[in-house]
Enzyme design. Structure first.
Site, PDB file in Angstrom:
ATOM      1  N   GLU A   1     -31.422  59.145 -57.264  1.00  0.00           N
ATOM      2  CA  GLU A   1     -30.536  58.722 -56.177  1.00  0.00           C
ATOM      3  C   GLU A   1     -31.090  59.360 -54.919  1.00  0.00           C
ATOM      4  OE1 GLU A   1     -28.333  59.033 -53.424  1.00  0.00           O
ATOM      5  OE2 GLU A   1     -26.635  59.870 -54.568  1.00  0.00           O
TER       6      GLU A   1
ATOM      7  N   LYS B   1     -30.630  72.457 -62.491  1.00  0.00           N
ATOM      8  CA  LYS B   1     -31.203  73.277 -61.408  1.00  0.00           C
ATOM      9  C   LYS B   1     -30.514  72.917 -60.099  1.00  0.00           C
ATOM     10  CE  LYS B   1     -34.140  73.412 -58.288  1.00  0.00           C
ATOM     11  NZ  LYS B   1     -33.547  74.084 -57.111  1.00  0.00           N
TER      12      LYS B   1
ATOM     13  N   GLU C   1     -33.571  58.884 -42.540  1.00  0.00           N
ATOM     14  CA  GLU C   1     -32.325  59.568 -42.899  1.00  0.00           C
ATOM     15  C   GLU C   1     -32.264  60.914 -42.166  1.00  0.00           C
ATOM     16  OE1 GLU C   1     -31.810  61.082 -46.976  1.00  0.00           O
ATOM     17  OE2 GLU C   1     -29.926  59.979 -47.035  1.00  0.00           O
TER      18      GLU C   1
ATOM     19  N   CYS D   1     -25.219  60.993 -48.628  1.00  0.00           N
ATOM     20  CA  CYS D   1     -26.223  59.941 -48.837  1.00  0.00           C
ATOM     21  C   CYS D   1     -25.665  58.574 -48.456  1.00  0.00           C
ATOM     22  CB  CYS D   1     -26.709  59.949 -50.277  1.00  0.00           C
ATOM     23  SG  CYS D   1     -25.381  59.932 -51.467  1.00  0.00           S
TER      24      CYS D   1
HETATM   25  P1  NAP Z   1     -34.932  67.815 -51.766  1.00  0.00           P
HETATM   26  O1  NAP Z   1     -36.252  68.463 -51.538  1.00  0.00           O
HETATM   27  O2  NAP Z   1     -34.944  66.409 -52.208  1.00  0.00           O
HETATM   28  O3  NAP Z   1     -34.126  68.743 -52.817  1.00  0.00           O
HETATM   29  C1  NAP Z   1     -33.237  68.306 -53.788  1.00  0.00           C
HETATM   30  C2  NAP Z   1     -33.415  69.124 -55.064  1.00  0.00           C
HETATM   31  O4  NAP Z   1     -34.741  68.987 -55.593  1.00  0.00           O
HETATM   32  C3  NAP Z   1     -33.229  70.614 -54.884  1.00  0.00           C
HETATM   33  O5  NAP Z   1     -32.600  71.145 -56.030  1.00  0.00           O
HETATM   34  C4  NAP Z   1     -34.656  71.092 -54.762  1.00  0.00           C
HETATM   35  O6  NAP Z   1     -34.810  72.455 -54.995  1.00  0.00           O
HETATM   36  C5  NAP Z   1     -35.335  70.269 -55.811  1.00  0.00           C
HETATM   37  N1  NAP Z   1     -36.786  70.188 -55.681  1.00  0.00           N
HETATM   38  C6  NAP Z   1     -37.560  70.359 -54.576  1.00  0.00           C
HETATM   39  N2  NAP Z   1     -38.863  70.167 -54.880  1.00  0.00           N
HETATM   40  C7  NAP Z   1     -38.935  69.881 -56.199  1.00  0.00           C
HETATM   41  C8  NAP Z   1     -40.000  69.572 -57.109  1.00  0.00           C
HETATM   42  N3  NAP Z   1     -41.289  69.524 -56.726  1.00  0.00           N
HETATM   43  N4  NAP Z   1     -39.707  69.314 -58.393  1.00  0.00           N
HETATM   44  C9  NAP Z   1     -38.433  69.339 -58.814  1.00  0.00           C
HETATM   45  N5  NAP Z   1     -37.380  69.634 -58.007  1.00  0.00           N
HETATM   46  C10 NAP Z   1     -37.627  69.894 -56.707  1.00  0.00           C
HETATM   47  O7  NAP Z   1     -34.027  67.866 -50.505  1.00  0.00           O
HETATM   48  P2  NAP Z   1     -34.031  68.923 -49.306  1.00  0.00           P
HETATM   49  O8  NAP Z   1     -35.417  69.334 -48.913  1.00  0.00           O
HETATM   50  O9  NAP Z   1     -33.097  69.972 -49.666  1.00  0.00           O
HETATM   51  O10 NAP Z   1     -33.462  68.009 -48.137  1.00  0.00           O
HETATM   52  C11 NAP Z   1     -34.347  67.169 -47.410  1.00  0.00           C
HETATM   53  C12 NAP Z   1     -33.733  65.839 -47.081  1.00  0.00           C
HETATM   54  O11 NAP Z   1     -33.373  65.163 -48.285  1.00  0.00           O
HETATM   55  C13 NAP Z   1     -32.431  65.884 -46.311  1.00  0.00           C
HETATM   56  O12 NAP Z   1     -32.633  66.068 -44.959  1.00  0.00           O
HETATM   57  C14 NAP Z   1     -31.843  64.544 -46.641  1.00  0.00           C
HETATM   58  O13 NAP Z   1     -32.366  63.565 -45.797  1.00  0.00           O
HETATM   59  C15 NAP Z   1     -32.299  64.293 -48.058  1.00  0.00           C
HETATM   60  N6  NAP Z   1     -31.228  64.583 -49.045  1.00  0.00           N
HETATM   61  C16 NAP Z   1     -30.613  63.537 -49.641  1.00  0.00           C
HETATM   62  C17 NAP Z   1     -29.596  63.776 -50.546  1.00  0.00           C
HETATM   63  C18 NAP Z   1     -28.874  62.653 -51.221  1.00  0.00           C
HETATM   64  O14 NAP Z   1     -27.697  62.779 -51.533  1.00  0.00           O
HETATM   65  N7  NAP Z   1     -29.524  61.558 -51.541  1.00  0.00           N
HETATM   66  C19 NAP Z   1     -29.197  65.075 -50.852  1.00  0.00           C
HETATM   67  C20 NAP Z   1     -29.882  66.129 -50.237  1.00  0.00           C
HETATM   68  C21 NAP Z   1     -30.895  65.864 -49.347  1.00  0.00           C
HETATM   69  P3  NAP Z   1     -34.734  73.485 -53.733  1.00  0.00           P
HETATM   70  O15 NAP Z   1     -33.431  73.320 -53.117  1.00  0.00           O
HETATM   71  O16 NAP Z   1     -34.872  74.800 -54.347  1.00  0.00           O
HETATM   72  O17 NAP Z   1     -35.876  73.101 -52.828  1.00  0.00           O
END
Ligand code: NAP
Ligand code: MG
Length: 492
Positions: free
Chosen positions: A255, A180, A385, A289
């Site tokens: 991660e 996904k 972050e 990250c």
């Molecule tokens: P996120 O919510 O952690 O999303 C990452 C993935 O998880 C996406 O594919 C998302 O889908 C999915 N997801 C969301 N809610 C879920 C649930 N309840 N069950 C299963 N999967 C789910 O990240 P974000 O909201 O896009 O970004 C928020 C913050 O996360 C950023 O500002 C950053 O600080 C951090 N981040 C960290 C990394 C890293 O490399 N560690 C990468 C991205 C973001 P959708 O996209 O459809 O919501």
């Protein structure tokens, strides 16, 4: 570069069981170019019923894939790598449009994606168990078996590269996958699924379900027939996924990002340190990250190094990723707003803006490379972050203080130290609470090196041979050689 119309279809369906099928209710949503806010195309919005279909297809394919000879699995996965390499430029152009990153960085991501498939392909026929010496009355050995269905939930910062990071080891170990991608950046995963098919991956072994975290991600991570989950993203979503997985006792590899300290001592080469740090915070507009987002500088060199970093920051050429500037836009409106909120917060908390701090006055989600000085370690901008081009700089007076500050954070993904003193470098590397430590460089992890977090930064390791542990479970087989049945009791 190919024109966008050649790279992108008008609409995309879900890729399930080797076929392209619309979502159950036919809903689609746009994915946009963050440099223009213009929609690029529409992709299917998977619902829980679609996740069921994908998991079913993966289950059916598992019986075939698990029993495919390991050398054959390796050859197929190697072919994926060759195809990614062959189509690198198109994949990079697609990624750059959908995600916003400069073309050269997208090319590097795809080079890395090809490497993951090549690297793990070679391991497919070397996943050996052990023989355990328990005496003459029993033959005892272990085999390493795939879990079954691996759910891969992918974020939007390195979408194509992280597809490869998870899918390649999952496949060589004999698992099938349901991927996904993040809603903001689905296109590279869909293209990679096409290349998997072209490489000869059997139908149902790789499935891609585009859609939102809720319902698609949630349905996948709480699915009772998923056997293991790999997730990269935020701590809070990681926690939610872990809770969902707990109901089914499904293992998770998480991660979850970082707030990574780079410690610079007075004996470091300051020009090199400034180069590394700028690259380490402004690459992919800070949406990394392992970005160096918390730099600790010894007071004796503080002003000198800040000047050098600021000089680099103001020289950054900013533009649409496909024009290959130094830095592109943030990947989405949500991320843009988040970064602006943090910059405002930094001002309110009393930090000093050494440069940047503004959105660009143009279409798209552009923010200037930003450097805050006079940052206290307990400020939120030093602890949380931000995931944007925002550097926080904290001064220190001695080694003990530097170490204390470096480790005084919930995260523990990566950390770095800049010094020409070999003893100090090693001592620091041992004491930093992080899964990866870089000495006199940044982004020192490769496809071959294990990567993952201490503390809140995650569970398990990706990359390197260690990543295979997330996709293999050990079975011990005991064969009786003794006469009679009067033997062992449990616990002996
Ligand atoms: P996120 O919510 O952690 O999303 C990452 C993935 O998880 C996406 O594919 C998302 O889908 C999915 N997801 C969301 N809610 C879920 C649930 N309840 N069950 C299963 N999967 C789910 O990240 P974000 O909201 O896009 O970004 C928020 C913050 O996360 C950023 O500002 C950053 O600080 C951090 N981040 C960290 C990394 C890293 O490399 N560690 C990468 C991205 C973001 P959708 O996209 O459809 O919501
Ligand atoms: Mg997009």
């Amino acid at each position: 570069m190919q024109a966008p119309s050649e790279l992108i279809r008008d609409v995309y369906d879900l890729y399930i069981g080797g076929e392209w099928i619309p979502s159950t209710d036919d809903e689609r949503f746009p994915t946009v170019d963050p440099a223009t806010k213009e929609p690029l195309t529409k992709v299917a919005a998977a619902k829980a019923a679609d996740i069921d279909r994908a998991v079913e297809a993966a289950r059916e394919a598992f019986a075939i894939w698990r029993d495919t000879a390991p050398d054959e699995r390796g050859r197929i996965v190697h072919r994926i790598g060759q195809l990614v390499r062959k189509h690198r430029d198109g994949l990079a152009a697609l990624e750059s449009l959908d995600q916003g990153k400069p073309l050269s960085q997208a090319e590097s991501d795809m080079e890395g994606a090809a490497r993951y498939f090549e690297y793990y392909a070679g391991a497919a026929d070397k996943l050996e168990g052990t023989s355990v010496p328990v005496g003459p009355e029993q033959v005892d050995f272990t085999v390493r078996e795939p879990y079954g269905i691996s759910a891969q939930i992918i974020p939007w910062n390195f979408p194509g590269n992280l597809f490869a990071r998870g899918v390649a080891p999952a496949l060589v170990a004999g698992n099938t996958v349901v991927v996904k991608p993040a809603e903001e950046t689905p296109l590279s995963s869909l293209r990679l699924a096409e290349l998997c098919e072209e490489a000869g991956v059997p139908d149902g072994v790789v499935n891609v379900v585009t859609g939102f975290g809720d319902p698609a991600g949630k349905a996948l991570s709480s699915h009772p027939d998923v056997d293991t989950i790999t997730f990269t993203g935020s701590v809070s979503t990681g926690q939610t996924i872990m809770k969902q997985a707990a109901d089914n006792v499904t293992p998770v590899t998480l991660e979850l990002g970082g707030k990574n300290p780079a410690v610079v001592f007075p004996d470091a080469d300051l020009e090199e340190a400034a180069n590394w740090i700028s690259k380490a915070i402004f690459t992919n507009a800070g949406q990394v990250c392992s970005a160096a987002d918390r730099v600790l500088i010894h007071e004796d060199i503080h002003d000198d190094l800040v000047d050098r970093i600021v000089e680099q920051a103001v020289g950054y050429e900013i533009g649409s990723g496909s024009e290959n500037p130094d830095m592109g836009p943030l990947a989405s409106e949500k991320q843009f707003k988040k970064v602006i909120r943090y910059i405002d917060l930094g001002r309110e908390e009393g930090a000093t803006l050494a440069t940047g701090g503004n959105a660009l006055n143009r279409d798209g989600y552009f923010v200037e490379p930003t450097v805050f000085t006079d940052v206290e370690n307990d400020m939120r901008i030093a602890q949380e972050e931000i995931f944007g081009p925002v550097l926080t700089i904290i001064p220190f007076t001695d080694e003990a203080e530097a170490l204390e500050l470096a480790n005084d954070v919930e995260y523990g993904l990566v950390a770095g130290v800049f010094t020409s003193d070999v003893k100090r470098a090693h001592q620091f590397a041992r004491q930093l609470e992080a899964g990866n430590v870089y000495v006199n460089k940044w982004f020192g992890d490769t496809n071959q090196t294990p990567f993952g977090g201490y503390k809140a930064s995650g569970i398990g390791r990706e990359k390197g041979l260690e990543a295979l542990n997330s996709y293999l479970q050990t079975k011990n087989i005991a064969v009786n050689l003794a006469e009679g049945n009067s033997g062992d009791l449990p616990g002996t």
